[in-house]
Design a protein around this motif. Structure first.
Motif, PDB file in Angstrom:
ATOM      1  N   THR A 155      16.227  -3.189   7.519  1.00  0.00           N
ATOM      2  CA  THR A 155      15.269  -2.992   6.662  1.00  0.00           C
ATOM      3  C   THR A 155      15.066  -4.264   5.557  1.00  0.00           C
ATOM      4  O   THR A 155      13.839  -4.176   5.244  1.00  0.00           O
ATOM      5  N   THR A 168       8.104   0.001   4.601  1.00  0.00           N
ATOM      6  CA  THR A 168       9.384  -0.230   5.159  1.00  0.00           C
ATOM      7  C   THR A 168      10.032   1.184   5.553  1.00  0.00           C
ATOM      8  O   THR A 168      10.541   1.576   6.399  1.00  0.00           O
ATOM      9  N   GLY A 223      13.276  -3.477   2.278  1.00  0.00           N
ATOM     10  CA  GLY A 223      11.702  -3.542   2.142  1.00  0.00           C
ATOM     11  C   GLY A 223      11.268  -4.828   1.494  1.00  0.00           C
ATOM     12  O   GLY A 223      10.172  -5.186   1.653  1.00  0.00           O
TER      13      GLY A 223
END
Length: 388
Positions: free
Chosen positions: A315, A327, A318
């Motif tokens: 991720t 995200t 984000g």
């Protein structure tokens, strides 16, 4: 489809940003062309610069392109917020809630443009700097007392490329080794590019040192960059790749299970999908299980299979505060930090590096994660965050 979506965002930015500017028609057309060109940054990379995943151009060119694309995305966000606020104010004025109409003129446009350029520059610097160490303490119910204080260092999303070259990788390796870890785990997305292009950049990974070994799993980007060749290259570097399998990590006459699964995109390339059953087949049921899985998606399945701690990345946290909400929605609600999933704990790292296609971090710093394991009797409080 990605390029079409980027073009639509570009047209939105042009339509909302350019007309109010206090310049002549020729300049407006030129600014509009530049915005549309920047929106197609990844298409340009794909067609002319060696590929969308890993453009083979000098670092300054990548950083400059990333700065412009980052500013474009930030400006689109700012304009969307401005339009929402404008709609609210217009509605409030029409209904008599506020007595006067408020109009955002060209000075607002210039201010938003400058803010986007400035913040993107800060974001690029934050993205390419050597990550700080983030320490967390995690209690595992099954951890033998003899293994209390066992230290893992998690690296993830290194994304070795022309943006993160050998000198950067070397600095990460040195900072990791300085922590004197018992075990090093790398949870995927080590590279962007071919083994020929990236061999010098990943070479420093051979110098990672941990007395109980260095283990890794694949991320989605390994599959985009010739998976088979990279598996051979990683093993030559001394990285132990766990693909739907496990090993016993023995220390002080006690042990724990370290397992790894392949990435979720593997099926798209005709390669084995993540298989937690296969990964844990034959593992002793009374030992704590630590699982390396690149993506946090599907963690409930891993919790049901008896995993005690899942370590993931993917991720990048984000990357930008605010964008991280998107995200999070795309990753089953998990984006950054420590979560409780049933009886399992899940740690999602912000990532050590990131993909060079959007090299911006604002409020979501990169990290080298130092994880210290504890038994319940020696609990060191660390607030867990539940899945939203």
């Amino acid at each position: 489809m990605f390029h079409v979506f980027a073009a639509l965002i570009g047209l939105y930015v042009i339509g909302r940003f350019v007309p109010p500017l206090p310049v002549g028609t020729l300049w407006k057309w030129l600014i509009a062309f530049v915005i549309l060109l920047v929106s197609q940054y990844h298409l340009v990379n794909r067609l002319f610069l060696g590929g969308m995943a890993s453009p083979e151009v000098p670092f300054p060119v990548l950083a400059f392109g990333g700065w412009l694309f980052g500013a474009f995305i930030l400006l689109a966000g700012f304009l969307l917020i401005r339009d929402i606020v404008s709609l609210f104010l217009w509605t409030a004025h029409k209904t008599g809630l506020i007595p006067v109409s408020i109009i955002f003129g060209y000075r607002w446009m210039l201010g938003l443009g400058m803010a986007a350029l400035l913040l993107s520059a800060v974001g690029v610097w934050q993205a390419v700097r050597i990550p700080d160490v983030r320490r967390i303490d995690i209690t595992l119910e099954k951890l033998p007392a003899e293994l209390d204080g066992l230290k893992l260092v998690q690296l993830t999303d290194l994304h070795a490329s022309r943006l993160f070259q050998a000198t950067w990788i070397r600095a990460v390796v040195n900072r990791t080794n300085a922590l004197n870890p018992d075990l090093i785990v790398i949870t995927g997305d080590l590279v962007d590019g071919s083994t020929i292009d990236r061999a010098p950049d990943v070479a420093p990974l051979a110098d990672l040192k941990a007395r109980l070994g260095v283990f890794a799993v694949t991320g989605n980007h390994e599959y985009y960059s010739n998976y088979i060749n990279w598996m051979k290259a990683f093993r030559r570097l001394g990285l132990n790749i766990l693909g739907n399998e496990h090993v016993l990590i023995a220390d002080r006459d006690r042990a724990l299970v370290l397992a790894g699964v392949t990435d979720r995109v593997a099926a798209n390339f005709g390669l084995p999908e993540p298989d937690i059953g296969k990964a844990l087949s034959g593992a002793p049921g009374d030992l704590p299980v630590i699982l390396m899985a690149h993506q946090p998606k599907g963690s409930s399945t891993y919790a049901s299979a008896g995993v005690d701690l899942q370590l993931s990345g993917h991720t990048h946290g984000g990357q930008v505060l605010g964008i991280h909400w998107i995200t999070r929605m795309a990753n089953d609600g998990y984006v950054s930090g420590l979560y409780r999933v049933g009886d399992m704990q899940l740690y999602v790292s912000n990532g050590t590096g990131l993909w060079n296609g959007f090299p911006v971090r604002l409020g979501k710093p990169s990290e080298i994660t130092e994880i210290v394991l504890h038994t319940p009797a020696r609990h060191h409080p660390e607030p867990d965050r539940q899945k939203p």
